[in-house]
Design a protein around this motif. Sequence first.
Motif, PDB file in Angstrom:
ATOM      1  N   ARG A 104     -11.587  -0.351   1.199  1.00  0.00           N
ATOM      2  CA  ARG A 104     -11.075  -1.150   0.235  1.00  0.00           C
ATOM      3  C   ARG A 104      -9.587  -0.657  -0.024  1.00  0.00           C
ATOM      4  NH1 ARG A 104     -15.665  -0.463  -4.545  1.00  0.00           N
ATOM      5  NH2 ARG A 104     -17.156  -2.193  -3.895  1.00  0.00           N
ATOM      6  N   ASP A 105      -8.984  -1.577  -0.544  1.00  0.00           N
ATOM      7  CA  ASP A 105      -7.458  -1.501  -0.864  1.00  0.00           C
ATOM      8  C   ASP A 105      -7.056  -0.174  -1.947  1.00  0.00           C
ATOM      9  OD1 ASP A 105      -6.468  -3.439   0.660  1.00  0.00           O
ATOM     10  OD2 ASP A 105      -6.355  -4.942  -0.708  1.00  0.00           O
ATOM     11  N   CYS A 106      -6.454   0.367  -1.652  1.00  0.00           N
ATOM     12  CA  CYS A 106      -5.742   1.540  -2.739  1.00  0.00           C
ATOM     13  C   CYS A 106      -5.298   0.588  -3.969  1.00  0.00           C
ATOM     14  CB  CYS A 106      -4.560   2.301  -2.092  1.00  0.00           C
ATOM     15  SG  CYS A 106      -5.473   3.570  -0.957  1.00  0.00           S
TER      16      CYS A 106
ATOM     17  N   THR B 236      -2.419   7.995  -2.472  1.00  0.00           N
ATOM     18  CA  THR B 236      -1.145   8.643  -3.297  1.00  0.00           C
ATOM     19  C   THR B 236      -0.303   7.924  -4.250  1.00  0.00           C
ATOM     20  OG1 THR B 236      -0.749  10.049  -1.084  1.00  0.00           O
ATOM     21  CG2 THR B 236       0.864  10.291  -2.580  1.00  0.00           C
ATOM     22  N   ALA B 237      -0.344   8.546  -5.445  1.00  0.00           N
ATOM     23  CA  ALA B 237       0.235   7.938  -6.457  1.00  0.00           C
ATOM     24  C   ALA B 237       1.585   7.637  -6.279  1.00  0.00           C
ATOM     25  CB  ALA B 237      -0.147   8.518  -7.944  1.00  0.00           C
ATOM     26  N   CYS B 238       2.269   6.594  -6.707  1.00  0.00           N
ATOM     27  CA  CYS B 238       3.917   6.481  -6.748  1.00  0.00           C
ATOM     28  C   CYS B 238       4.287   7.548  -7.749  1.00  0.00           C
ATOM     29  CB  CYS B 238       4.288   5.038  -6.983  1.00  0.00           C
ATOM     30  SG  CYS B 238       3.911   3.826  -5.710  1.00  0.00           S
ATOM     31  N   GLY B 239       5.379   8.035  -7.542  1.00  0.00           N
ATOM     32  CA  GLY B 239       6.007   9.256  -8.257  1.00  0.00           C
ATOM     33  C   GLY B 239       6.617   8.759  -9.561  1.00  0.00           C
TER      34      GLY B 239
ATOM     35  N   PHE C  83      -0.384   4.432  -2.746  1.00  0.00           N
ATOM     36  CA  PHE C  83      -0.193   4.169  -1.168  1.00  0.00           C
ATOM     37  C   PHE C  83      -0.998   4.988  -0.470  1.00  0.00           C
ATOM     38  CE2 PHE C  83       3.032   7.092  -2.017  1.00  0.00           C
ATOM     39  CZ  PHE C  83       3.038   8.084  -1.070  1.00  0.00           C
ATOM     40  N   LEU C  84      -1.353   4.628   0.817  1.00  0.00           N
ATOM     41  CA  LEU C  84      -1.999   5.576   1.807  1.00  0.00           C
ATOM     42  C   LEU C  84      -1.428   5.249   3.204  1.00  0.00           C
ATOM     43  CD1 LEU C  84      -5.972   6.027   1.646  1.00  0.00           C
ATOM     44  CD2 LEU C  84      -4.469   6.447   3.842  1.00  0.00           C
TER      45      LEU C  84
END
Length: 204
Positions: free
Chosen positions: A130-132, A150-153, A137-138
């Motif tokens: 499945r898509d993040c 990982t979350a965008c900062g 992003f991964l």
Amino acid sequence: TSFNLRHWCRCNPGFTAAAGTEHPVTDTDCVPCSAGKYKDVEGSANCTACSAGKYNENQQAASEINCLRCSEGKYSTTIGADSESYCTSCPRGTYQPLQGQISLLNCTKCSRGKYSYVTQEGQTDEGVCRDCAAGFFLDFLGAISPENCTACGAGTYGLHAGAENVSSCLLCPEGTYSPDTAQTDASTCSPCRAGTYQPLPGQA
């Protein structure tokens, strides 16, 4: 031919000469191929081991067709496997849609930007990946959990699901800021207060 074991002093398919017997004379000189092997010709030749990716749980196999392929989602590196237990499930974060595979390398990892949402090994379909979510992003293969995304900062936002690297996180424009992570559109970038200015993009 007694018990159908030999024909003109030649061991039938599925049988081979007993150890120490060069030229079979009696029925007992021919012994069945062991599990994990087969023999598809007459004579005293050795039984042939089933190839990697296959197994045979029965003795006396007279054809390579008796070597059964490991099922989808599995592979086996073992030559002459005598049990289905030699078929190893592909690990989490991968899938494998074909039978008879011979290596862990045949298990395809979920691509970048995706993760496997199931906990069971031995998956057979790319649909387990499945898509993040947008705002994440991964950047590696074979992820096994949404926690790998990982979350965008702060000071950035991500528009699209399934992003593969940090460059997908767009900077808030000059004159704005965003203290929160994992944001999904430019509306989360707040303008600087009246009487202040901010000349740089991507500020938190």
